[in-house]
Scaffold this motif. Structure first.
Motif, PDB file in Angstrom:
ATOM      1  N   LYS A  65       0.835  -1.209   0.000  1.00 55.74           N
ATOM      2  CA  LYS A  65       0.000   0.000   0.000  1.00 55.74           C
ATOM      3  C   LYS A  65       0.867   1.256   0.000  1.00 55.74           C
ATOM      4  N   ARG A  66       1.873   1.293   0.850  1.00 56.48           N
ATOM      5  CA  ARG A  66       2.742   2.479   0.930  1.00 56.48           C
ATOM      6  C   ARG A  66       3.516   2.671  -0.374  1.00 56.48           C
ATOM      7  N   LYS A  67       3.988   1.589  -0.956  1.00 55.48           N
ATOM      8  CA  LYS A  67       4.697   1.680  -2.233  1.00 55.48           C
ATOM      9  C   LYS A  67       3.786   2.220  -3.331  1.00 55.48           C
ATOM     10  N   LEU A  68       2.540   1.729  -3.368  1.00 51.43           N
ATOM     11  CA  LEU A  68       1.599   2.177  -4.387  1.00 51.43           C
ATOM     12  C   LEU A  68       1.252   3.655  -4.225  1.00 51.43           C
ATOM     13  N   ILE A  69       1.056   4.093  -3.001  1.00 56.41           N
ATOM     14  CA  ILE A  69       0.740   5.509  -2.759  1.00 56.41           C
ATOM     15  C   ILE A  69       1.899   6.396  -3.215  1.00 56.41           C
ATOM     16  N   SER A  70       3.122   6.023  -2.853  1.00 54.52           N
ATOM     17  CA  SER A  70       4.287   6.800  -3.240  1.00 54.52           C
ATOM     18  C   SER A  70       4.457   6.835  -4.755  1.00 54.52           C
ATOM     19  N   ARG A  71       4.395   5.679  -5.378  1.00 51.25           N
ATOM     20  CA  ARG A  71       4.536   5.608  -6.835  1.00 51.25           C
ATOM     21  C   ARG A  71       3.432   6.389  -7.533  1.00 51.25           C
ATOM     22  N   GLY A  72       2.198   6.223  -7.046  1.00 49.75           N
ATOM     23  CA  GLY A  72       1.064   6.921  -7.646  1.00 49.75           C
ATOM     24  C   GLY A  72       1.186   8.423  -7.541  1.00 49.75           C
ATOM     25  N   ALA A  73       1.562   8.914  -6.374  1.00 52.43           N
ATOM     26  CA  ALA A  73       1.727  10.367  -6.182  1.00 52.43           C
ATOM     27  C   ALA A  73       2.822  10.908  -7.085  1.00 52.43           C
ATOM     28  N   ASN A  74       3.924  10.198  -7.177  1.00 51.32           N
ATOM     29  CA  ASN A  74       5.016  10.637  -8.043  1.00 51.32           C
ATOM     30  C   ASN A  74       4.616  10.595  -9.513  1.00 51.32           C
ATOM     31  N   VAL A  79       3.187  13.637 -14.495  1.00 49.36           N
ATOM     32  CA  VAL A  79       2.304  13.868 -15.640  1.00 49.36           C
ATOM     33  C   VAL A  79       1.743  15.292 -15.618  1.00 49.36           C
ATOM     34  N   LEU A  80       1.299  15.744 -14.456  1.00 51.31           N
ATOM     35  CA  LEU A  80       0.613  17.026 -14.372  1.00 51.31           C
ATOM     36  C   LEU A  80       1.547  18.236 -14.290  1.00 51.31           C
ATOM     37  N   LEU A  81       2.663  18.103 -13.583  1.00 55.31           N
ATOM     38  CA  LEU A  81       3.498  19.272 -13.304  1.00 55.31           C
ATOM     39  C   LEU A  81       4.862  19.258 -13.985  1.00 55.31           C
ATOM     40  N   ARG A  82       5.288  18.122 -14.484  1.00 52.98           N
ATOM     41  CA  ARG A  82       6.583  17.987 -15.156  1.00 52.98           C
ATOM     42  C   ARG A  82       7.709  18.657 -14.378  1.00 52.98           C
ATOM     43  N   PRO A  83       7.967  18.194 -13.161  1.00 54.46           N
ATOM     44  CA  PRO A  83       8.927  18.882 -12.299  1.00 54.46           C
ATOM     45  C   PRO A  83      10.397  18.641 -12.641  1.00 54.46           C
ATOM     46  N   GLY A  84      10.699  17.638 -13.454  1.00 57.33           N
ATOM     47  CA  GLY A  84      12.090  17.372 -13.789  1.00 57.33           C
ATOM     48  C   GLY A  84      12.878  16.725 -12.664  1.00 57.33           C
ATOM     49  N   ALA A  85      12.194  16.094 -11.736  1.00 59.19           N
ATOM     50  CA  ALA A  85      12.826  15.335 -10.650  1.00 59.19           C
ATOM     51  C   ALA A  85      12.033  14.045 -10.496  1.00 59.19           C
ATOM     52  N   SER A  86      12.722  12.945 -10.190  1.00 59.92           N
ATOM     53  CA  SER A  86      12.055  11.647 -10.209  1.00 59.92           C
ATOM     54  C   SER A  86      11.323  11.280  -8.922  1.00 59.92           C
ATOM     55  N   ASP A  87      11.660  11.921  -7.803  1.00 61.82           N
ATOM     56  CA  ASP A  87      11.069  11.522  -6.513  1.00 61.82           C
ATOM     57  C   ASP A  87      10.655  12.767  -5.738  1.00 61.82           C
ATOM     58  N   LEU A  88       9.419  13.163  -5.898  1.00 64.73           N
ATOM     59  CA  LEU A  88       8.945  14.379  -5.246  1.00 64.73           C
ATOM     60  C   LEU A  88       8.460  14.159  -3.836  1.00 64.73           C
TER      61      LEU A  88
END
Length: 132
Positions: A65-74, A79-88
């Motif tokens: 569950k924690r892995k999915l939440i982290s991956r999903g949020a990232n 997709v939405l903000l294109r921050p140019g960093a892999s782990d927000l």
């Protein structure tokens, strides 16, 4: 304390030019701090962020569950903000002190979305970000 509140309190006592931020539960290894410092020197970055999603990064001891939440949020943020960093959502970071102070003035989020806002705002303000 929320992460943002803890940052504000910690900055009051920081005396150096750089501040390393990590979780208080000791889930980040202090031995990685020199790796962040080396990356900062290599590229003269304003921020160096530890990433779980590139190179040999990863997590240990997390349930699915924690892995999915982290991956999903990232994923959504990418997709939405294109921050140019892999782990927000990660919280192991080295900041140039004056950059952290400026970001803290600009950030409005509370809780764990705060980590994401810090990177997105850093990009908006033209700060450089390295990853290890």
């Amino acid at each position: 304390l929320s992460p943002g509140t803890a940052y504000i309190h910690g900055m009051k006592f920081a005396t150096g030019d750089f501040i390393v931020i990590m979780d208080a539960d000791l889930s980040h290894h202090v031995r990685l701090s020199p790796v962040c410092a080396g990356k900062q020197k290599e590229g003269n970055f304003d921020i160096v962020s530890g990433t779980r999603y590139r190179g040999n990064g990863g997590v240990h001891g997390w349930d699915l569950k924690r892995k999915l939440i982290s991956r999903g949020a990232n994923f959504l943020t990418q997709v939405l903000l294109r921050p140019g960093a892999s782990d927000l959502t990660g919280s192991f970071r080295l900041y140039r002190k004056e950059v952290l102070e400026k970001l803290m003035e600009k950030c409005v989020s509370k809780g764990y979305v705060f980590q994401m806002e810090m990177i997105v705002r850093a990009r908006q303000l033209g700060y450089t970000i390295g990853e290890v």
